[in-house]
Design a protein around this motif. Sequence first.
Motif, PDB file in Angstrom:
ATOM      1  N   UNK A  76       0.834  -1.201   0.000  1.00 46.66           N
ATOM      2  CA  UNK A  76       0.000   0.000   0.000  1.00 46.66           C
ATOM      3  C   UNK A  76       0.867   1.249   0.000  1.00 46.66           C
ATOM      4  N   UNK A  77       0.290   2.361  -0.465  1.00 47.40           N
ATOM      5  CA  UNK A  77       0.966   3.651  -0.364  1.00 47.40           C
ATOM      6  C   UNK A  77       1.022   4.118   1.086  1.00 47.40           C
ATOM      7  N   UNK A  78       0.036   3.723   1.886  1.00 49.45           N
ATOM      8  CA  UNK A  78       0.033   4.064   3.306  1.00 49.45           C
ATOM      9  C   UNK A  78       1.057   3.219   4.052  1.00 49.45           C
ATOM     10  N   UNK A 109      11.601   6.303  12.595  1.00 49.24           N
ATOM     11  CA  UNK A 109      12.264   6.199  11.299  1.00 49.24           C
ATOM     12  C   UNK A 109      11.303   5.710  10.228  1.00 49.24           C
ATOM     13  N   UNK A 110      10.486   4.710  10.561  1.00 49.97           N
ATOM     14  CA  UNK A 110       9.506   4.185   9.600  1.00 49.97           C
ATOM     15  C   UNK A 110       8.464   5.228   9.262  1.00 49.97           C
ATOM     16  N   UNK A 111       7.958   5.924  10.276  1.00 49.07           N
ATOM     17  CA  UNK A 111       6.906   6.925  10.038  1.00 49.07           C
ATOM     18  C   UNK A 111       7.432   8.127   9.277  1.00 49.07           C
ATOM     19  N   UNK A 112       8.704   8.484   9.475  1.00 50.84           N
ATOM     20  CA  UNK A 112       9.285   9.579   8.709  1.00 50.84           C
ATOM     21  C   UNK A 112       9.447   9.201   7.236  1.00 50.84           C
ATOM     22  N   UNK A 113       9.763   7.952   6.983  1.00 52.69           N
ATOM     23  CA  UNK A 113       9.894   7.489   5.596  1.00 52.69           C
ATOM     24  C   UNK A 113       8.546   7.339   4.918  1.00 52.69           C
ATOM     25  N   UNK A 114       7.490   7.178   5.731  1.00 51.77           N
ATOM     26  CA  UNK A 114       6.134   6.972   5.194  1.00 51.77           C
ATOM     27  C   UNK A 114       5.193   7.951   5.871  1.00 51.77           C
ATOM     28  N   UNK A 115       5.320   9.252   5.592  1.00 57.31           N
ATOM     29  CA  UNK A 115       4.511  10.275   6.296  1.00 57.31           C
ATOM     30  C   UNK A 115       3.037  10.172   5.934  1.00 57.31           C
ATOM     31  N   UNK A 150       0.278 -12.028   1.709  1.00 58.48           N
ATOM     32  CA  UNK A 150      -0.363 -11.300   0.609  1.00 58.48           C
ATOM     33  C   UNK A 150      -0.232  -9.792   0.758  1.00 58.48           C
ATOM     34  N   UNK A 151       0.225  -9.332   1.933  1.00 57.02           N
ATOM     35  CA  UNK A 151       0.465  -7.905   2.171  1.00 57.02           C
ATOM     36  C   UNK A 151       1.939  -7.728   2.521  1.00 57.02           C
ATOM     37  N   UNK A 152       2.575  -6.738   1.923  1.00 58.14           N
ATOM     38  CA  UNK A 152       3.960  -6.403   2.234  1.00 58.14           C
ATOM     39  C   UNK A 152       3.989  -5.175   3.144  1.00 58.14           C
ATOM     40  N   UNK A 153       4.283  -5.363   4.440  1.00 61.35           N
ATOM     41  CA  UNK A 153       4.274  -4.212   5.364  1.00 61.35           C
ATOM     42  C   UNK A 153       5.568  -3.410   5.261  1.00 61.35           C
ATOM     43  N   UNK A 154       5.498  -2.176   5.739  1.00 56.50           N
ATOM     44  CA  UNK A 154       6.716  -1.377   5.846  1.00 56.50           C
ATOM     45  C   UNK A 154       7.522  -1.766   7.092  1.00 56.50           C
ATOM     46  N   UNK A 155       6.826  -2.331   8.098  1.00 55.63           N
ATOM     47  CA  UNK A 155       7.512  -2.805   9.296  1.00 55.63           C
ATOM     48  C   UNK A 155       6.844  -4.095   9.753  1.00 55.63           C
ATOM     49  N   UNK A 156       7.652  -5.143   9.935  1.00 53.47           N
ATOM     50  CA  UNK A 156       7.152  -6.447  10.359  1.00 53.47           C
ATOM     51  C   UNK A 156       7.643  -6.710  11.776  1.00 53.47           C
ATOM     52  N   UNK A 157       6.723  -6.664  12.750  1.00 54.54           N
ATOM     53  CA  UNK A 157       7.067  -6.824  14.164  1.00 54.54           C
ATOM     54  C   UNK A 157       6.735  -8.255  14.587  1.00 54.54           C
ATOM     55  N   UNK A 158       7.756  -9.007  14.989  1.00 54.25           N
ATOM     56  CA  UNK A 158       7.565 -10.387  15.429  1.00 54.25           C
ATOM     57  C   UNK A 158       7.632 -10.449  16.949  1.00 54.25           C
ATOM     58  N   UNK A 159       6.584 -11.011  17.568  1.00 54.27           N
ATOM     59  CA  UNK A 159       6.535 -11.182  19.013  1.00 54.27           C
ATOM     60  C   UNK A 159       6.807 -12.641  19.367  1.00 54.27           C
ATOM     61  N   UNK A 185      -7.760   9.300   3.037  1.00 54.45           N
ATOM     62  CA  UNK A 185      -6.895  10.055   3.950  1.00 54.45           C
ATOM     63  C   UNK A 185      -6.100   9.149   4.889  1.00 54.45           C
ATOM     64  N   UNK A 186      -6.353   7.827   4.854  1.00 52.44           N
ATOM     65  CA  UNK A 186      -5.681   6.889   5.741  1.00 52.44           C
ATOM     66  C   UNK A 186      -4.178   6.867   5.464  1.00 52.44           C
TER      67      UNK A 186
END
Length: 351
Positions: free
Chosen positions: A35-37, A345-351, A150-159, A136-137
Motif C-alpha cells: 500500500x501507499x500508506x 524512522x519508519x513513520x518519517x519514511x512513510x509520512x 499477501x500484504x507487504x508491510x513497511x515494518x514487520x514486528x515479530x513477538x 486520507x488513511x
Amino acid sequence: MAANLPLLPFSSIYGLITDARNWLYDSKLYSSFEADSCVIAVGNLTVGGTGKTPMIEYLIKRHLPKDANNHFESVTLSRGYGRRTKGFREATNQDTAETIGDEPLQLYRKFARWVRVFVGERRADAIQQILAQYPETKRILLDDAFQHRAVQPQLNVLLTDYNRLFYTDHPFPAGRLRERRHGARRADVVIVTKCPDTLSKDEQETIRRAILRYTRPKTPVLFSRLQYGQPTSFATHKATDKLSSVVLVSGLANATPLETYVRQVFSMEKHHRFGDHHAYTRAELDRLTQSLSAVDGLLTTEKDWVKIDALLTDEERLRLPLYYLPVEMAFLSGYEAEFDGILKNILLKNP
C-alpha cells in the motif's frame, strides 16, 4: 519446549508445506500487495497469545496522532477471530464480539476516537477497500499478520513469548509453531514479550543470540513485560483499589502470567479458565456470579469483559461486583527508546 515425538514426522511435512508457500512469495511467483500508506504488521510464529493486542494498543497510544483533526488517518485491521460474520467490516457502536471478534471490539471501545477499526480475512483486499473509502488513511496496523504474505508491510514486528520462545518450539502438530523457525528472517524487529521484571542482562543476551540464529543479521531484539492496571468497574469504568478477594475468569491462550499476577496481588478464591476467545453464554454467566457473595468481586480480562458485559442487564451491571483488569505492554529498561527510534524512522519514511 518438549515436542510430541510421535508427531514430529507430521511436523516436518507441515514445515515443508509452509516453506513452499513462503518460497512462492519470496520468489515473486505469488504477489504481495504494498500500500501507499504505512503498514505495520504485528504477529508471531506461535499458535496462541504472545501479547499482540497490547502491542497494537502500545502503537496506538504512543505513535498515532490523537488530535481531533487527524484521528481518522490511522486504522487497525485484523481477521476478527471468533466472529460469526464473514468478509470486510468496519466496527460501529452496534457491533459485538459476535460480529467483529473480541479483540477488535476491545480496540474499538477504547480507541474509536482516534482510529477506525476494521476486520477482514483477506487483508490485501480489505486494505484496498479501506483506502478507497477513506483515502486520507496514512497508517494501517495489521493484527496477527506475520504469516499473511499477501500484504507487504513497511515494518514487520515479530513477538515471541518469554515463556514459549519460538526457537525452543516445533511446527504443528508436534509443537505450536505456524511455520519453521527460520520464518523469523522476515522480521524487522523481534520483541520478547511477558518477560519478568528481573530478567538479567546475561539472560537477555543469551536469548538474543539464540533468536539471531534465525533472523537476518543485526535484527533488533527487544524485551518487554506486561503491566497491569487497577481493577476497573464494568458499571462505572472507574478503577478501584478496594478489591482484596476475587474470582478470576479468563479466556486466554495462556492464562498463567495473569493468574500468577492475580495470586500475588489479590486473594484468588478460584480461577475459571476458558479457551482462547471463548464465547460466554448466559448460563455460564449465571454460574460464575452465583458464588460472588463470598468474595469482593469477579475479575476478568478486557477482551473477556466485552463479551461478558454484553450478557448483562443494566440492573445487573450496577448491582454485581464485576471488574476487568487493564493490561499494557511496557519495555524493559533501555528498550523503549530503541523501539521508538525504529517507529519514528519508519513513520518519517512513510509520512
